[in-house]
Design a protein around this motif. Structure first.
Motif, short mmCIF file in Angstrom:
data_model
loop_
_atom_site.label_atom_id
_atom_site.label_comp_id
_atom_site.label_asym_id
_atom_site.label_seq_id
_atom_site.Cartn_x
_atom_site.Cartn_y
_atom_site.Cartn_z
N ARG A 1 9.77 2.45 6.05
CA ARG A 1 8.58 1.75 5.57
C ARG A 1 7.79 1.31 6.80
O ARG A 1 8.32 1.27 7.91
N VAL A 2 6.52 0.99 6.57
CA VAL A 2 5.66 0.63 7.68
C VAL A 2 4.88 -0.65 7.39
O VAL A 2 4.67 -1.01 6.25
N ARG A 3 4.50 -1.32 8.49
CA ARG A 3 3.54 -2.42 8.39
C ARG A 3 2.26 -1.85 8.98
O ARG A 3 2.27 -1.21 10.04
N VAL A 4 1.16 -2.06 8.28
CA VAL A 4 -0.11 -1.50 8.71
C VAL A 4 -1.11 -2.63 9.01
O VAL A 4 -0.93 -3.76 8.58
N VAL B 1 0.83 -1.20 0.00
CA VAL B 1 0.00 0.00 0.00
C VAL B 1 0.87 1.25 0.00
O VAL B 1 1.99 1.24 0.50
N ASP B 2 0.33 2.31 -0.58
CA ASP B 2 0.95 3.64 -0.48
C ASP B 2 0.28 4.33 0.69
O ASP B 2 -0.92 4.59 0.65
N THR B 3 1.04 4.58 1.73
CA THR B 3 0.49 5.23 2.91
C THR B 3 0.58 6.74 2.81
O THR B 3 -0.21 7.45 3.40
N ALA B 4 1.55 7.21 2.05
CA ALA B 4 1.78 8.62 1.75
C ALA B 4 2.74 8.63 0.57
O ALA B 4 3.38 7.61 0.30
N PRO B 5 2.85 9.72 -0.16
CA PRO B 5 3.77 9.74 -1.30
C PRO B 5 5.18 9.27 -0.90
O PRO B 5 5.81 9.88 -0.03
N GLY B 6 5.60 8.16 -1.47
CA GLY B 6 6.94 7.64 -1.23
C GLY B 6 7.11 6.80 0.03
O GLY B 6 8.18 6.33 0.31
N VAL B 7 6.04 6.63 0.81
CA VAL B 7 6.13 5.85 2.05
C VAL B 7 5.40 4.53 1.85
O VAL B 7 4.18 4.47 1.91
N PRO B 8 6.17 3.45 1.59
CA PRO B 8 5.53 2.16 1.33
C PRO B 8 5.05 1.49 2.61
O PRO B 8 5.61 1.69 3.69
N GLY B 9 4.00 0.70 2.45
CA GLY B 9 3.47 -0.04 3.59
C GLY B 9 3.09 -1.45 3.18
O GLY B 9 2.89 -1.74 1.99
N LEU B 10 2.99 -2.33 4.16
CA LEU B 10 2.61 -3.72 3.93
C LEU B 10 1.47 -4.07 4.86
O LEU B 10 1.56 -3.86 6.07
N LEU B 11 0.40 -4.60 4.29
CA LEU B 11 -0.72 -5.14 5.04
C LEU B 11 -0.65 -6.64 4.88
O LEU B 11 -0.90 -7.17 3.80
N LEU B 12 -0.23 -7.35 5.94
CA LEU B 12 -0.05 -8.80 5.87
C LEU B 12 -1.39 -9.51 5.67
O LEU B 12 -2.42 -9.08 6.19
N ARG B 13 -1.35 -10.61 4.94
CA ARG B 13 -2.56 -11.37 4.62
C ARG B 13 -3.33 -11.74 5.88
O ARG B 13 -4.56 -11.71 5.90
N GLY B 14 -2.65 -12.13 6.94
CA GLY B 14 -3.33 -12.52 8.16
C GLY B 14 -4.15 -11.42 8.81
O GLY B 14 -5.02 -11.68 9.63
N ALA B 15 -3.90 -10.17 8.43
CA ALA B 15 -4.64 -9.03 8.98
C ALA B 15 -5.86 -8.67 8.15
O ALA B 15 -6.67 -7.85 8.57
N TRP B 16 -6.01 -9.29 6.97
CA TRP B 16 -7.12 -8.94 6.08
C TRP B 16 -8.45 -9.34 6.69
O TRP B 16 -8.61 -10.43 7.23
N ILE C 1 -8.13 1.90 1.55
CA ILE C 1 -8.54 1.23 2.78
C ILE C 1 -8.07 2.04 3.99
O ILE C 1 -7.05 2.73 3.92
N ALA C 2 -8.82 1.95 5.07
CA ALA C 2 -8.44 2.63 6.31
C ALA C 2 -7.49 1.72 7.08
O ALA C 2 -7.77 0.54 7.28
N VAL C 3 -6.35 2.28 7.49
CA VAL C 3 -5.32 1.51 8.19
C VAL C 3 -4.76 2.32 9.36
O VAL C 3 -5.01 3.51 9.48
N ARG C 4 -3.98 1.61 10.19
CA ARG C 4 -3.19 2.22 11.26
C ARG C 4 -1.80 1.62 11.17
O ARG C 4 -1.62 0.48 10.74
N ILE C 5 -0.80 2.35 11.62
CA ILE C 5 0.57 1.82 11.65
C ILE C 5 0.68 0.79 12.77
O ILE C 5 0.31 1.05 13.92
N ALA C 6 1.17 -0.41 12.41
CA ALA C 6 1.44 -1.45 13.41
C ALA C 6 2.90 -1.35 13.85
O ALA C 6 3.20 -1.37 15.04
N THR C 7 3.81 -1.24 12.87
CA THR C 7 5.23 -1.06 13.15
C THR C 7 5.82 -0.14 12.09
O THR C 7 5.35 -0.10 10.96
N ALA C 8 6.87 0.56 12.48
CA ALA C 8 7.58 1.44 11.55
C ALA C 8 9.05 1.06 11.55
O ALA C 8 9.66 0.96 12.61
N ASP C 9 9.60 0.84 10.36
CA ASP C 9 11.03 0.56 10.21
C ASP C 9 11.70 1.89 9.89
O ASP C 9 11.66 2.36 8.75
#
Length: 80
Positions: A74-77, A36-51, A61-69
């Protein structure tokens, strides 16, 4: 590391790092999750188990940051 500048990364974390929900756009659906694009140039990953349901390419989609590297900028949402 992501190509996002330090200033953009810091602004993104300041706006979204407190757990508030925000919109992200699905750019690719893969076997392990959705990119996912969370903001211009800030990549994110929504893991399948969270779908709740499988995301659709191009959807918002509406998301929240789970972890930030911080090093790789980059972030996991998770769904909001």
């Amino acid at each position: 590391m992501s190509h996002v500048s330090a200033a953009v990364w810091q602004e993104f974390l300041a706006q979204h790092g407190d757990g508030r929900a925000f919109d992200a756009v699905v750019t690719k659906v893969l076997p392990f999750g959705a990119l996912v694009d969370t903001a211009p140039g800030v990549p994110g990953l929504l893991l399948r188990g969270a779908w709740v349901t499988e995301p659709v390419h191009g959807s918002t989609i509406a998301v929240r940051i789970a972890t930030a590297d911080v090093e790789l900028r980059r972030v996991r949402v998770v769904p909001a």
